[in-house]
Write a protein that holds these residues in place. Structure first.
Motif, PDB file in Angstrom:
ATOM      1  N   GLN A  70      -0.593   3.297  -0.471  1.00 26.17           N
ATOM      2  CA  GLN A  70      -1.052   2.122   0.473  1.00 26.17           C
ATOM      3  C   GLN A  70      -2.195   2.496   1.397  1.00 26.17           C
ATOM      4  O   GLN A  70      -2.945   2.082   1.640  1.00 26.17           O
ATOM      5  CB  GLN A  70      -0.017   1.318   0.809  1.00 26.17           C
ATOM      6  N   THR A  71      -1.585   3.481   1.946  1.00 29.80           N
ATOM      7  CA  THR A  71      -2.456   4.119   3.308  1.00 29.80           C
ATOM      8  C   THR A  71      -3.658   4.649   2.776  1.00 29.80           C
ATOM      9  O   THR A  71      -4.730   4.274   3.146  1.00 29.80           O
ATOM     10  CB  THR A  71      -1.458   5.401   4.019  1.00 29.80           C
ATOM     11  N   PHE A  72      -3.496   5.555   1.684  1.00 31.43           N
ATOM     12  CA  PHE A  72      -4.721   6.105   0.904  1.00 31.43           C
ATOM     13  C   PHE A  72      -5.623   4.970   0.398  1.00 31.43           C
ATOM     14  O   PHE A  72      -6.838   4.978   0.720  1.00 31.43           O
ATOM     15  CB  PHE A  72      -4.306   7.025  -0.119  1.00 31.43           C
ATOM     16  N   VAL A  73      -5.267   4.257  -0.058  1.00 30.24           N
ATOM     17  CA  VAL A  73      -6.072   3.031  -0.543  1.00 30.24           C
ATOM     18  C   VAL A  73      -6.514   2.297   0.530  1.00 30.24           C
ATOM     19  O   VAL A  73      -8.005   1.938   0.451  1.00 30.24           O
ATOM     20  CB  VAL A  73      -5.234   1.965  -1.482  1.00 30.24           C
ATOM     21  N   LYS A  74      -6.091   1.859   1.333  1.00 28.54           N
ATOM     22  CA  LYS A  74      -6.729   1.319   2.604  1.00 28.54           C
ATOM     23  C   LYS A  74      -7.811   1.911   3.193  1.00 28.54           C
ATOM     24  O   LYS A  74      -8.635   1.680   3.820  1.00 28.54           O
ATOM     25  CB  LYS A  74      -5.714   0.885   3.652  1.00 28.54           C
ATOM     26  N   ALA A  75      -7.483   3.227   3.556  1.00 31.65           N
ATOM     27  CA  ALA A  75      -8.645   4.228   4.132  1.00 31.65           C
ATOM     28  C   ALA A  75      -9.638   4.252   3.269  1.00 31.65           C
ATOM     29  O   ALA A  75     -10.951   4.312   3.606  1.00 31.65           O
ATOM     30  CB  ALA A  75      -7.844   5.538   4.458  1.00 31.65           C
ATOM     31  N   TYR A  76      -9.485   4.266   1.837  1.00 34.25           N
ATOM     32  CA  TYR A  76     -10.675   4.587   0.870  1.00 34.25           C
ATOM     33  C   TYR A  76     -11.455   3.282   0.769  1.00 34.25           C
ATOM     34  O   TYR A  76     -12.617   3.448   1.035  1.00 34.25           O
ATOM     35  CB  TYR A  76     -10.054   4.852  -0.405  1.00 34.25           C
ATOM     36  N   LYS A  77     -10.844   2.206   0.800  1.00 35.73           N
ATOM     37  CA  LYS A  77     -11.573   1.001   0.876  1.00 35.73           C
ATOM     38  C   LYS A  77     -12.522   0.836   1.951  1.00 35.73           C
ATOM     39  O   LYS A  77     -13.450   0.318   1.933  1.00 35.73           O
ATOM     40  CB  LYS A  77     -10.580  -0.297   0.676  1.00 35.73           C
ATOM     41  N   LYS A  78     -11.806   1.172   3.182  1.00 36.41           N
ATOM     42  CA  LYS A  78     -12.695   1.018   4.462  1.00 36.41           C
ATOM     43  C   LYS A  78     -13.782   2.050   4.408  1.00 36.41           C
ATOM     44  O   LYS A  78     -14.832   1.394   4.872  1.00 36.41           O
ATOM     45  CB  LYS A  78     -11.645   1.263   5.530  1.00 36.41           C
TER      46      LYS A  78
END
Length: 388
Positions: free
Chosen positions: A295-303
């Motif tokens: 979830q941390t990765f997905v959030k950073a990637y989307k941002k």
């Protein structure tokens, strides 16, 4: 007069010899002048396989930015440059040479198997360390300087047959595969061999080629006539999307199982996601996983990229953190020669074990192959979920 000419000739020869020696030393001198680690990447950012290359390019960039913000590798920052190869072997070799001219010291790539198999010949000749996130052909890492993050084609075929048999998903199985593609045919061959040992009955094995990958009516009809309960699709999502649509029109509704090339099907423009309901495939990553790391990765990637990451992005992200771990284990410094870096990384890669996005535990053997547990996802309500 002759003595003067002879003396002049000797001076010129000496000067030329000195010049040649100086030029011969440029490769190592280039490394000594840099105070950063230069990592290159190669993959398709245009063309039919662009979704994979763009994901890898972005996954690398995100990891590089994070590592640099945290102080780099052994206190030294990373410079990163990515080249488009359009999933073409010649363009991939050209991209490699361009990155060499830039000063690349390590390569993450290439993304797809055929270009990677061509480029590994070059990295082997240069003794440059290479880590591919997603090239699955055995030949793609055939030399000791090359490693991979993903499963190889044979391992995907074996793991697929084991999972289908162990979970009793089906006993009568049809296979539709691309005989002109090493990725697809390599998986199929190992799947067929493992199916025999697991008691799975392959009732139809239907091939297509790169020149005939739009009309699958013949393959679908043969699978249907053979009474297949499941169709195994060791192919990429573009062709798979056509098969799913054409099979529905033919009133053929088996279960479907694929491999990591299936990742991306739900993001395909114009694709009816309902066609993929209950589709299962091997993949080491799904953005819908609830663990904190994902979830941390997905959030950073989307941002960073205004997009949802697919498996290829996660594999590439893990590649950079793997290089960081191996480089720190080997105490690498940017002033080392490319060959010395490679030799040190060959050793340290076999000494590290990581927990990352695409594996709870992963380690490597000297042949470059990873050891990790396979993960299967299933499409539910238009989204990926981890299968039990």
């Amino acid at each position: 007069m002759r003595l003067w000419k002879k003396a002049l000739s000797l001076v010129l020869v000496s000067a030329m010899a000195f010049s040649m020696c100086a030029c011969g030393g440029k490769k190592d001198e280039g490394s000594k002048k840099t105070d950063t680690f230069k990592i290159g990447g190669i993959g398709p950012t245009t063309g039919d396989a662009a979704i994979y290359g763009k994901a890898v390019q972005n996954g690398i960039q995100l990891a590089v930015d994070e590592i640099n913000a945290a102080g780099g590798i052994n206190g030294k920052k990373i410079e990163y440059k990515f080249q488009d190869d359009q999933n073409d072997t010649e363009k991939s070799v050209n991209a490699y040479n361009s990155l060499k001219d830039w000063g690349m010291q390590m390569l993450v790539g290439t993304v797809t198997s055929n270009p990677c198999t061509a480029v590994v010949e070059q990295t082997h000749n240069d003794n440059m360390f290479q880590l591919t996130p997603s090239a699955t052909a055995v030949e793609s890492i055939q030399y000791d300087n090359a490693f991979r993050m993903c499963f190889s084609d044979p391992n995907q075929g074996i793991a697929s047959a084991d999972y289908i048999a162990d979970h009793k998903l089906a006993s009568k199985i049809a296979v539709i595969y691309n005989s002109s593609d090493p990725y697809s045919s390599g998986i199929y061959q190992k799947f067929a061999a493992e199916s025999k040992t697991k008691g799975l009955n392959i009732v139809a094995a239907e091939a297509f080629t790169a020149d005939s990958k739009t009309d699958f009516s013949v393959q679908i009809q043969k699978a249907k006539s053979a009474g297949a309960e499941m169709v195994f699709l060791p192919i990429y999502y573009q062709e798979a999307s056509l098969i799913l649509a054409q099979a529905k029109k033919a009133n053929f509704t088996p279960k479907y199982f694929g491999c990591d090339g299936m990742d991306g099907i739900l993001a395909l423009d114009g694709f009816d996601k309902s066609l993929a309901e209950d589709l299962m495939f091997l993949t080491p990553f799904t953005p819908d996983s609830k663990d904190d790391k994902t979830q941390t990765f997905v959030k950073a990637y989307k941002k960073a990229f205004k997009d949802t990451p697919i498996q290829f992005a996660a594999d590439a992200y893990d590649c950079i953190y793997t290089i960081k771990a191996a480089a720190e284990k080997a105490k690498l410094t940017p002033d080392m020669s490319i060959s010395d870096m490679s030799d040190a990384l060959k050793k340290s890669m076999t000494e590290i074990e990581l927990s990352c996005l695409t594996a709870k535990s992963i380690k490597w053997s000297a042949d470059g192959e990873p050891t990790k547990e396979p993960t299967v996802v299933v499409v539910k309500n238009g989204a990926y979920d981890v299968a039990e």
